[in-house]
Design an enzyme around this catalytic site. Structure first.
Site, mmCIF file in Angstrom:
data_model
loop_
_atom_site.group_PDB
_atom_site.id
_atom_site.type_symbol
_atom_site.label_atom_id
_atom_site.label_comp_id
_atom_site.label_asym_id
_atom_site.label_seq_id
_atom_site.Cartn_x
_atom_site.Cartn_y
_atom_site.Cartn_z
ATOM 1 N N TRP A 192 0.891 -1.156 0.000
ATOM 2 C CA TRP A 192 0.000 0.000 0.000
ATOM 3 C C TRP A 192 0.934 1.210 0.000
ATOM 4 O O TRP A 192 1.648 1.441 0.973
ATOM 5 C CB TRP A 192 -0.872 -0.026 1.249
ATOM 6 C CG TRP A 192 -2.004 0.962 1.269
ATOM 7 C CD1 TRP A 192 -3.244 0.794 0.739
ATOM 8 C CD2 TRP A 192 -2.001 2.258 1.875
ATOM 9 N NE1 TRP A 192 -4.014 1.899 0.972
ATOM 10 C CE2 TRP A 192 -3.279 2.818 1.666
ATOM 11 C CE3 TRP A 192 -1.045 3.017 2.564
ATOM 12 C CZ2 TRP A 192 -3.630 4.080 2.125
ATOM 13 C CZ3 TRP A 192 -1.397 4.283 3.018
ATOM 14 C CH2 TRP A 192 -2.685 4.805 2.798
ATOM 15 N N GLY A 202 5.994 -1.193 7.142
ATOM 16 C CA GLY A 202 6.377 -0.133 8.087
ATOM 17 C C GLY A 202 6.999 1.036 7.348
ATOM 18 O O GLY A 202 6.960 1.108 6.116
#
Ligand code: AGP
Length: 614
Positions: free
Chosen positions: A77, A104
């Site tokens: 994403w 992350g």
């Protein structure tokens, strides 16, 4: 947001990776990729868009995949750099021997990137992740050992990471590490799985080990070892997964969202189980690890959450203030973390989150803990990072929620707040026993009443068809159902992309009324009780401006049919409990409108199930 899968074992590696990624799809993504250690070669395959594109590519390339022994996969994403094939994971180093996937955000990636470019690293993407790949490869050149290289590299990273790394010359292992992003190792017979979340491995194993922050794991076919960053081996506890594989099936429903809406009666029963046995008995909430004297004297509570969980928190505030007279502040986590909050050791801070992984809420509760507050977490994921921060933990037991739009988790959060508010009221003696007894009686009826709503969906379907082509929507309510209005509007926005806004009904005339005409439907949440007449008057005001009116009501009053174009009726219930019932038709209305418009109901554009970045 983003998902990681890894596998080492005798199964078809590509198949395991693709199934794992498919089961993580619900988290939201815009590109995907896998890397294989195949006959001594690292092979990378990436595609933009939905997983179907990657599957198509792998089919085309079938003849070039011989006998992979290990593989890693990722759905991305986009955060740093737009969704492109170059930015998709896995990323590699100059020589192409090392591949890495990452969840992350690396906060110091710009400095590291500059440093690595000076050392001759050639970057092919705009991602922060590629920095880690080059960094580990640089360390590898010095130590010639993947575990040592990863351990040295992660010490230089600021921010959040869950990484999975393979190296061409060490085909017997996958090295993993994490900080502030979830990662687990699934244990099989002569095989191991790696995943950022349970659904990726649930089909193969029920035994997992969760990596903790600043740990590095070496995962081989027949063994795995976990170390701290100083290289000391850590003894990890093997845990049993809290979900069954069947949780990931649609069980005959067209979408997960519809299935999850229908699961709500059982979800309520699950929440009540062990907490509310009998209307004559006190609520049992052993999960709250604060002594009775402290609870009795509690003066202030802060509840922090995002999105739908924030709406559940608003109902929680209403209940706790109403039942216990304790002042409760509710705040969006993203606001809480950037201001000087008045939080101290006398404050109870409640974090609410379906996923337990929402970055803003994790940061907020960490801040609250630092200030000495007792942190109570209400979450659907007792295995999550947030749960690990908890001083007290109330699992909501809603089962895996796959649809990005939260439905059953909202109901379970509401139910948890009813339990908590009554538990506190019983300790404080702030509500007469007979009133609590009546409330308990009504709470036990809720699953049956929701079943009733779910067996009469036709009026909601008709209403959805009637209003599906509307561009804007206003939802109005007062009191305890204001949060229901916010939540109903959020549901519609999320999955149909219609501009829907919730307003306190009394605020309509202070501005929003200017927008009203025949193109702006107003949905009034009209539950019998304290504010019924008031909302009725507010609806009249809207009617006088030619707005098309919809009522969601518990009233049988036939005159409502003259004022409102559509009247959606739900069973009569104590006003305090009405958000639980009123939310269901609003979820269904959003669902049917989105379905009618042909939208991707379970995976709406731009949204991720767990928002793991701030
Ligand atoms: C709900 O439909 C949304 N997808 C979203 O608002 C969600 O509630 C929010 O991101 C918070 O997530 P959490 O409950 O997992 O913390």
């Amino acid at each position: 947001m983003c998902g990681i899968v890894g596998y080492i074992g005798n199964r078809d590696v590509v198949d395991v990776l693709l199934k794992g990624l498919t089961n993580l799809e619900y988290r939201g993504y815009d590109s995907s990729g896998i890397a294989l250690n195949d006959e001594g070669n690292i092979k990378i395959f990436k595609a933009l868009g939905k997983l179907g594109n990657l599957k198509g590519l792998l089919k085309e390339q079938e003849k070039n995949i011989i006998d992979p022994v290990a593989g890693i996969g990722h759905i991305r994403w986009a955060t740093h750099g737009s969704p492109t094939e170059d930015n998709a994971h896995p990323h590699t180093c100059n020589c192409g021997k090392l591949v890495l996937v990452h969840n992350g955000i690396i906060e110091n990636f710009k400095d590291l990137r500059e440093e690595l470019i000076k050392k001759g690293c050639i970057f092919k993407s705009q991602t922060d992740t590629e920095t880690i790949a080059h960094l580990v490869a640089q360390e590898y050149d010095a130590v010639k050992d993947l575990k040592k290289a990863v351990t040295k590299a992660v010490k230089r990273l600021n921010g959040a990471y869950a990484i999975c790394v393979m190296y061409k010359d060490e085909p017997d292992k996958i090295v993993v590490a994490r900080k502030n992003a979830p990662l687990l190792i699934g244990i099989g017979q002569n095989e191991h799985f790696i995943a950022s979340d349970i659904p990726a491995v649930i089909e193969y194993t029920s035994q997992v080990v969760y990596l903790d922050d600043m740990e590095v794991g070496v995962v081989k076919k027949d063994e795995f070892h976990v170390y701290d960053v100083e290289g000391n081996e850590v003894n990890k506890k093997i845990e049993k997964l809290p979900f069954e594989p069947v949780a990931l099936s649609k069980r005959g429903y067209k979408h997960f969202m519809l299935k999850e809406i229908h699961e709500q009666p059982d979800v309520i029963r699950n929440v009540l189980n062990g907490k509310l046995y009998d209307i004559d008995e006190k609520i049992i909430l052993n999960e709250v690890k604060i002594d009775k004297e402290t609870l009795k004297n509690l003066q202030r509570i802060e509840i922090i959450a995002c999105g739908t969980s924030l709406h559940a928190a608003m109902v929680g505030k209403y209940l706790i203030e109403d039942f216990c007279g304790i002042a409760v502040d509710v705040e969006a986590s993203s606001e809480y973390i950037y201001r000087k909050t008045v939080t101290n050791e006398h404050t109870l801070v409640i974090g609410v989150s379906q996923s337990g992984e929402t970055a803003d809420t994790i940061t907020a509760i960490k801040q609250a803990k630092k200030k000495g507050a007792h942190v109570l977490i209400i979450t659907n994921r007792p295995d999550s990072a947030m749960a690990r921060e908890a001083d007290s933990l109330i699992p909501i037991n809603a089962g895996i929620e796959v649809s990005v739009a939260a439905t059953k988790s909202f109901t379970a959060q509401l139910m948890s707040f009813y339990m908590l508010a009554m538990f506190l009221a019983e300790i404080k003696g702030s509500v007469p026993k007979d009133i609590l007894k009546e409330l308990k009686h009504d709470i036990i009826q809720l699953p049956t009443l929701i079943d009733e709503i779910l067996t009469h969906k036709e009026p909601i379907q008709r209403c959805a068809r009637l209003f599906a082509n509307t561009k804007d929507f206003i939802y109005i309510a007062r009191g305890i159902n204001l949060a229901t209005a916010y939540e109903g509007a959020l549901k519609l926005k999320e999955i149909s992309y219609i501009n829907a806004t919730g307003y306190p009904a009394g605020e309509l005339k202070h501005g929003p009324i200017a927008m009203l005409d025949e193109s702006m439907p107003v949905l009034s949440i009209l539950m019998e009780g304290k504010v019924y007449e008031k909302i009725l008057s507010n609806s009249e005001e809207a009617k006088a401006r030619n707005a098309r009116l919809i009522a969601l009501t518990s009233s049988q009053d036939k005159t409502l049919d003259d004022l409102f174009e559509v009247v959606l009726r739900i069973p009569k219930v104590n006003e305090l409990l009405s958000p639980v019932l009123a939310s269901v038709p609003l979820q269904l209305l959003a669902y049917y409108i989105a379905e009618f418009l042909g939208k991707d109901v379970d995976q709406p554009r731009n949204l991720a199930k767990s928002v793991t970045v701030e």
